[in-house]
Write a protein that holds these residues in place. Structure first.
Motif, PDB file in Angstrom:
ATOM      1  N   SER A   1       0.858  -1.217  -0.040  1.00 20.93           N
ATOM      2  CA  SER A   1       0.172  -0.124   0.106  1.00 20.93           C
ATOM      3  C   SER A   1       0.895   1.050   0.146  1.00 20.93           C
ATOM      4  N   ARG A   2       2.007   0.970   0.621  1.00 21.03           N
ATOM      5  CA  ARG A   2       2.986   2.294   0.575  1.00 21.03           C
ATOM      6  C   ARG A   2       3.351   2.721  -0.950  1.00 21.03           C
ATOM      7  N   SER A   3       3.536   1.534  -1.860  1.00 18.00           N
ATOM      8  CA  SER A   3       4.052   1.761  -3.232  1.00 18.00           C
ATOM      9  C   SER A   3       2.892   2.225  -3.963  1.00 18.00           C
ATOM     10  N   LEU A   4       1.483   1.859  -3.659  1.00 18.95           N
ATOM     11  CA  LEU A   4       0.633   2.285  -4.234  1.00 18.95           C
ATOM     12  C   LEU A   4       0.151   4.096  -4.018  1.00 18.95           C
ATOM     13  N   ASP A   5       0.668   4.390  -2.968  1.00 22.88           N
ATOM     14  CA  ASP A   5       0.375   5.694  -2.506  1.00 22.88           C
ATOM     15  C   ASP A   5       1.142   6.504  -3.396  1.00 22.88           C
ATOM     16  N   THR A   6       2.274   6.050  -4.323  1.00 20.21           N
ATOM     17  CA  THR A   6       2.944   6.999  -4.880  1.00 20.21           C
ATOM     18  C   THR A   6       2.430   6.739  -6.364  1.00 20.21           C
ATOM     19  N   VAL A   7       1.597   5.893  -6.544  1.00 20.03           N
ATOM     20  CA  VAL A   7       1.055   5.802  -8.109  1.00 20.03           C
ATOM     21  C   VAL A   7      -0.272   6.225  -8.027  1.00 20.03           C
ATOM     22  N   ASP A   8      -0.636   7.159  -8.881  1.00 17.88           N
ATOM     23  CA  ASP A   8      -2.035   7.749  -9.061  1.00 17.88           C
ATOM     24  C   ASP A   8      -2.629   6.831 -10.025  1.00 17.88           C
ATOM     25  N   VAL A   9      -3.381   6.043  -9.314  1.00 16.73           N
ATOM     26  CA  VAL A   9      -4.200   4.933 -10.157  1.00 16.73           C
ATOM     27  C   VAL A   9      -5.486   5.629 -10.816  1.00 16.73           C
ATOM     28  N   THR A  10      -5.584   7.065 -10.854  1.00  9.04           N
ATOM     29  CA  THR A  10      -6.610   7.604 -11.526  1.00  9.04           C
ATOM     30  C   THR A  10      -6.182   8.224 -12.792  1.00  9.04           C
ATOM     31  N   LEU A  11      -4.678   8.070 -12.924  1.00  7.00           N
ATOM     32  CA  LEU A  11      -4.342   8.768 -14.009  1.00  7.00           C
ATOM     33  C   LEU A  11      -4.683   7.807 -15.474  1.00  7.00           C
ATOM     34  N   GLU A  12      -4.791   8.640 -16.525  1.00  6.01           N
ATOM     35  CA  GLU A  12      -5.243   7.698 -17.669  1.00  6.01           C
ATOM     36  C   GLU A  12      -4.051   6.906 -18.326  1.00  6.01           C
ATOM     37  N   LYS A  13      -4.340   5.869 -18.771  1.00  7.36           N
ATOM     38  CA  LYS A  13      -3.270   4.897 -19.180  1.00  7.36           C
ATOM     39  C   LYS A  13      -2.615   5.644 -20.345  1.00  7.36           C
TER      40      LYS A  13
END
Ligand code: DAH
Length: 349
Positions: free
Chosen positions: A89-101
């Motif tokens: 979950s720490r590494s997920l915090d640094t990825v904006d999963v809402t960004l367009e692919k």
């Protein structure tokens, strides 16, 4: 009464939950794992000692060792998966999963280039060479060498874009047709000549549904010792069948071009209705589609480039690339070619 080693094991078990809980990284769990369960662990030593015990003690110690191993293993595994989840979950915090692919889309040649390639391929199949010429052209090649006098209306500034460069007497201009390459090619090559010339041409036109100030043509020139008007017709008929379909018919309508005599316009039978639909969306009911200008090379053109009109004859043609693509694909507005709308372009990928 328990053996000393059993006491040690009990202490170890008592301390284990706090020690495991205190581990803050997977590496610490790995270290605790080998300390508590590894080959040199207290547990392993107690297990090894079982063989030396009295028959009465053996099962009891054996069961205690097994239970200790299970307890320690589940403690360690529990904390390990906890730490793994935290890390994820720490590494997920640094990825904006809402960004367009971000996708790299595969490109394709523009329909105009595809059409040019297809036209040239058909003529390559007939033994023609492919050449390109300059877009900034001299008045001599664009007009004079092509038997077009200074008084011809196409030489007027209302039709031709002249460039303010070079010597004024050179009449540097943006070529209005690919035909000047006929003269350039013949100047540099002895007959026989079989060449097609694709390229951009320029005219002082306002954009509308069927005109662009910059568009494309493919010029064709065949010069040999016995070329006749039937060769011209046969060649263009072959081209039309390859490009539009095997059943197409062609007709030549008398016309005028300064550099061919006789001259004609080439029509291809409508590949959609073949003349049977009065409201055909492609030919408008005419049954014929205008495709190219053509004719037998005028002797004056041969003279301008140093060929002997007494020993060679030839034909020439020039077709509009946009027009051919529009007719073939049912495109009703020439602006689509320059709008760069991917919804249009993508249909021809
Ligand atoms: N250059 C002419 C035009 O742009 C088309 C053309 C007509 C080309 C007759 C030719 C020809 O080679 O023989 O309208």
């Amino acid at each position: 009464m328990s053996s000393p080693s059993m006491e040690q094991l009990e202490q170890l078990l008592a301390a284990a939950p706090a020690r495991v809980a205190a581990a803050a990284a997977i590496e610490e769990i790995d270290a605790l794992d080998s300390e508590l369960l590894g080959k040199n662990s207290t547990l392993a030593q107690v297990q090894k000692s079982i063989g030396t015990l009295d028959a009465v003690d053996k099962p009891r110690v054996g069961q205690a060792v097994q239970a200790a191993r299970a307890t320690l293993s589940s403690l360690l595994e529990g904390r390990r998966s906890q730490l793994e989840m935290e890390e994820a979950s720490r590494s997920l915090d640094t990825v904006d999963v809402t960004l367009e692919k971000y996708e790299i889309r595969r490109g394709a040649l523009h329909l105009i280039q595809q059409t040019i390639d297809e036209v040239c391929d058909i003529f390559i199949g007939l033994g023609y060479s492919v050449a390109e010429g300059p877009e900034a052209e001299l008045g001599w090649y664009n007009f004079d060498a092509l038997n077009t006098p200074v008084t011809h209306p196409s030489r007027a500034e209302s039709d031709t874009l002249f460039l303010e460069a070079g010597k004024p007497e050179d009449e540097l201009l943006l070529r209005t047709q690919t035909s000047p390459m006929q003269a350039r090619w013949m100047e540099l090559h002895e007959p026989p000549v079989y060449v097609v010339v694709p390229g951009k041409v320029y005219r002082a036109d306002t954009i509308d549904a069927s005109h662009l100030p910059v568009f494309h043509q493919v010029e064709g020139l065949a010069v040999d010792s016995h070329i006749t008007f039937s060769d011209l017709k046969g060649t263009l008929a072959h081209f039309a069948r390859e490009f539009f379909g095997p059943q197409e018919r062609v007709r030549l309508r008398p016309h005028f071009f300064p550099f061919t005599e006789p001259s004609a316009e080439l029509d291809v039978s409508c590949f959609v209705c073949d003349g049977h639909d009065n409201s055909c969306r492609v030919c408008g009911g005419a049954g014929w589609l205008e495709m190219a200008g053509c004719g037998m090379v005028d002797p004056n053109v041969f003279e301008a480039v140093g060929y002997d009109p007494g020993t060679v004859t030839g034909f020439a043609f020039g077709m509009g690339v946009e027009r051919m693509a529009m007719v073939r694909h049912g495109i009703n507005n020439i602006r689509h070619f320059i709008d760069n709308d991917l919804r249009f372009l993508g249909q021809f990928g």
